[in-house]
Write an enzyme that holds these catalytic residues in place. Structure first.
Site, mmCIF file in Angstrom:
data_model
loop_
_atom_site.group_PDB
_atom_site.id
_atom_site.type_symbol
_atom_site.label_atom_id
_atom_site.label_comp_id
_atom_site.label_asym_id
_atom_site.label_seq_id
_atom_site.Cartn_x
_atom_site.Cartn_y
_atom_site.Cartn_z
ATOM 1 N N GLU A 296 -32.617 12.384 -76.628
ATOM 2 C CA GLU A 296 -33.774 13.260 -76.474
ATOM 3 C C GLU A 296 -34.722 12.771 -75.384
ATOM 4 O OE1 GLU A 296 -35.300 13.623 -80.524
ATOM 5 O OE2 GLU A 296 -33.933 15.299 -80.845
ATOM 6 N N ASP A 370 -29.248 16.630 -88.002
ATOM 7 C CA ASP A 370 -30.613 16.111 -88.022
ATOM 8 C C ASP A 370 -31.354 16.406 -89.319
ATOM 9 O OD1 ASP A 370 -32.913 14.930 -87.201
ATOM 10 O OD2 ASP A 370 -33.573 16.545 -85.890
ATOM 11 N N GLU A 398 -39.499 16.992 -92.661
ATOM 12 C CA GLU A 398 -39.573 17.806 -91.445
ATOM 13 C C GLU A 398 -38.912 19.176 -91.636
ATOM 14 O OE1 GLU A 398 -37.816 15.815 -88.123
ATOM 15 O OE2 GLU A 398 -37.916 17.572 -86.825
#
Ligand code: BDP
Length: 706
Positions: A296, A370, A398
């Site tokens: 990332e 993820d 998240e």
């Protein structure tokens, strides 16, 4: 030395029962700050004097803490003594405890007349502290304390919280307020909250904390910040907790003025060696580095055409003389790699098996994408027998409704740990990869991305505390059942009254599956909006990188839905052991819960029960919404048993969750229907709005967004 402590309890509180459910009343106002360490008074216990026998705690800070904690936890309980805390140094050490490791403990008790003699034995003072916490856990969750016979050692060596805390006080993917680290005022001001934090972690056996975000700033490695980290390390040390730092790969350039961060450049290696020496001068028991490299947008060894192993080993060599470790993350995928994102980490790391230094752990997320509400286990588990593989879970939610939704993560953690890789035949569970027993590794670890912030209740909601707790308990013993963990948490957090424990546990256990149902049923993944991953966005296709878009994962069109990872698609199933790959090759032999993760299927595909895939999918969404309604009803029934403050907060959060669940269901169905034009199954209500309405929703300023 004998410490006598008159408890002097009035023990006036007696159980009052009321309400239709006859729940015991709990009158104390609570804001959740005490976590599961509330030590509420027991009811109806007569006054007692307690005797604790232990060696002189002078110069033994951990023994001192153990004694103080025992007193603190016993006082309200009115538990009988005497207690004996012993280590081999204290004499009359029973040989049967010789096998206890440095952190293990043994608890035993027996009734002598009207007293209970209790012994807590451990090889080290830290083991005693863990033993005391375990004793208190039992004492406050209604166990029979008169016949204890517990021997316990942690199965995993490094049990670590990863804080994604930034130096400016924000927390990436943090939903519980600002960072608890007051970097600005450290090292001078050592906020008492740091001690509370360390104590809470020690109570569940967590023994490490990575202080800063994996998306690291090089500043964390400068002298002023090393001093700040050292102050925290001083506070944590007596509680058995080591500090670690996330290291920015390019720090030698940014801080050292070097032209390169190439791991094979001797000047780079020398810079890291000097940096490690500097850190260890300030923090003699520093744990080591956590590294996110070539992921990332973060820099890494691949920038110099070096492998992850070359990068990790260079850092490992700098830490080795001091006993430190490198936790090197396998969370890598590249924007210019057209390969299925789910395959990339395996492709990069599997060929490196056997090349990592012995003080490197490769840190692998539980699933290959993820931290989704559900992912099949990461295929790297079982595929790198010659590498220390550690588990990375996300405790902060998240992708699971963030701070407000009640989605107890114990079942998610346990599902991943109990998954059978079949790497060496049946029973080759992920837990056995992670605890080292499958491949004979001694350096083992497990990390959880922390859900802790400056909110009064630490985790943004009372029930989010259970996820922190469950992580610690499973890190100690990955085979504990999520139900038993929920029970002991509920007993300590609310009340040991069996009715309360059962009712709270009954809400928690299905809660994660309920969220899967209203968000991403049947193996769908990554359908979250662009607003900090909050809310639904299955139509999103505008993000810069293809694999950041929900449409990349759902592949839905007029004919069907799902990601084909079989031989006719991305071939990701070949990364699993042959027996698993054979099972996943056909939709009929794939678990429904993972169906659309591995298969692209027509909307009219017949499920095992004969229903069409479309009808079944809609039923899952419906079940998600009604699941939250059930949770609301169950919680309301607990009202007489829960203090007003925690009751009210949870009620309101469940109302938010109910609204969000409806939104998830309706928005998802509206989008799928815009593609397949199929009618809803009988009894299923149409979405409240048209698709355009859902697409127009925005959630600006969602917390935790980097
Ligand atoms: C993702 C988060 C991102 C993290 C990344 C990571 O969205 O904020 O930086 O994982 O784990 O889940 O590095």
């Amino acid at each position: 030395m004998i410490l006598r402590m008159p408890l002097g309890l009035s023990a006036a509180l007696s159980a009052i029962t009321l309400s239709a459910m006859a729940m015991p009343s709990i009158a104390r106002a609570e804001d959740g700050h005490q976590l599961w360490l509330r030590y509420p008074p027991a009811t109806g216990t007569p006054d007692r004097a307690v005797t604790i026998t232990a060696a002189d705690p002078l110069g033994r800070p951990q023994l001192k803490l153990a004694i103080a904690e025992l007193k603190r936890g016993l006082a309200p309980q009115g538990v009988q003594g005497p207690f004996r805390l012993m280590t081999p140094a204290d004499g009359s050490w029973p040989a049967r405890y010789d096998h206890l490791g440095a952190e293990g403990f043994a608890l035993s008790s027996r009734k002598v007349g009207d007293r209970i003699d209790t012994q807590i034995a451990a090889k080290t003072d830290l083991g005693l502290l863990y033993g005391v916490f375990h004793y208190l856990r039992l004492a406050h969750s209604g166990a029979d304390l008169a016949r204890l016979d517990v021997v316990s050692s942690p199965r995993i060596a490094l049990r670590v919280l990863d804080h994604w805390d930034n130096l400016d006080g924000t927390v990436e993917r943090g939903y519980a307020g600002a960072s608890i680290w007051d970097w600005w005022r450290l090292p001078d001001w050592r906020d008492p909250i740091y001690t509370d934090y360390a104590r809470a972690n020690a109570s569940v056996g967590i023994n490490g904390a990575v202080l800063n975000n994996v998306n690291a700033k090089a500043d964390s490695l400068t002298a002023p910040y090393i001093a700040k980290a050292a102050a925290l390390a001083d506070v944590f040390r007596p509680w058995g907790i080591k500090v670690y730092l996330s290291a920015r790969w390019s720090a030698p350039i940014e801080l050292g003025g070097l032209k390169t961060a190439d791991p094979l450049d001797p000047a780079v290696a020398a810079w890291w060696r000097a940096k490690a020496d500097e850190i260890y001068r300030a923090i003699p028991d520093f744990g080591g580095f956590l590294v996110k490299a070539n992921s990332e947008g973060q820099p890494g060894p691949a920038d110099y055409h070096r492998t992850h192993a070359q990068g990790a080993n260079m850092l490992a060599a700098a830490l080795k003389p001091h006993g430190g470790v490198v936790m090197w993350r396998a969370f890598v995928y590249a924007h210019d790699n057209p390969e299925d994102r789910a395959k990339q980490a395996y492709n990069d790391f599997k060929p490196l098996d056997g090349q990592f230094a012995d003080n490197v752990l490769v840190q692998v997320k539980n699933g290959a994408i993820d931290f989704q509400p559900r992912e099949p286990f990461h295929p790297l588990f079982g595929a790198m027998p010659r590498t220390n593989l550690m588990m990375e879970f996300q405790i902060t939610k998240e992708y699971l409704g963030q701070s407000t939704h009640m989605t107890y993560l114990g079942p998610l953690f346990s599902e991943a740990l109990q998954a059978d890789t079949l790497a060496q035949g049946k029973g080759s569970t992920v837990a056995r990869v992670v605890d080292g027993s499958l491949d004979g590794h001694r350096l083992t670890g497990i990390a959880g991305v922390a859900n802790i912030g400056a909110n009064r209740d630490w985790s943004g909601s009372i029930f989010n505390q259970a996820d922190w707790y469950a992580f610690g308990r499973l890190a100690w013993n990955p085979d504990l059942s999520p139900e038993s963990i929920a029970r002991e948490w509920a007993a300590q957090t609310f009340s040991p009254a069996p009715k309360v424990v059962e009712a709270v546990t009954a809400i928690m256990i299905p809660s994660r599956e309920v969220a899967v149902d209203y968000m991403t049923p049947l193996g769908l993944a990554h359908q979250m909006s662009v607003y900090g991953h909050y809310g639904p966005g299955p139509w999103v296709n505008t993000l810069a990188r293809p694999e950041w878009n929900p449409v990349y994962y759902n592949r839905a069109d007029a004919q069907g839905i799902g990601f084909d990872r079989t031989a006719s698609g991305s071939k990701a199933i070949a990364q699993y052991s042959p027996a698993i790959a054979a099972r996943l090759a056909r939709p009929e032999t794939t678990d429904d819960k993972d169906l659309l993760w591995f298969h692209h299927l027509p909307w009219t595909y017949r499920m095992k029960d004969g229903a069409t895939l479309w009808d079944d999918l809609v039923r899952h969404y419906d079940r998600g919404v009604s699941g939250v309604e059930n949770m609301q009803g169950q919680w309301q029934a607990l009202k007489p048993a829960i203090d007003a403050e925690r009751f009210e907060k949870t009620s309101v959060f469940l109302t938010i969750q109910r609204r969000d669940a409806q939104l998830w269901r309706d928005a998802s169905i509206a989008y799928w229907q815009s593609l397949n034009h199929l009618p809803l199954p009988a009894g299923s209500a149409p979405p409240a709005h048209d698709l355009g309405w859902y697409k127009a929703l925005t959630f600006p300023y969602a917390p935790g967004n980097p």
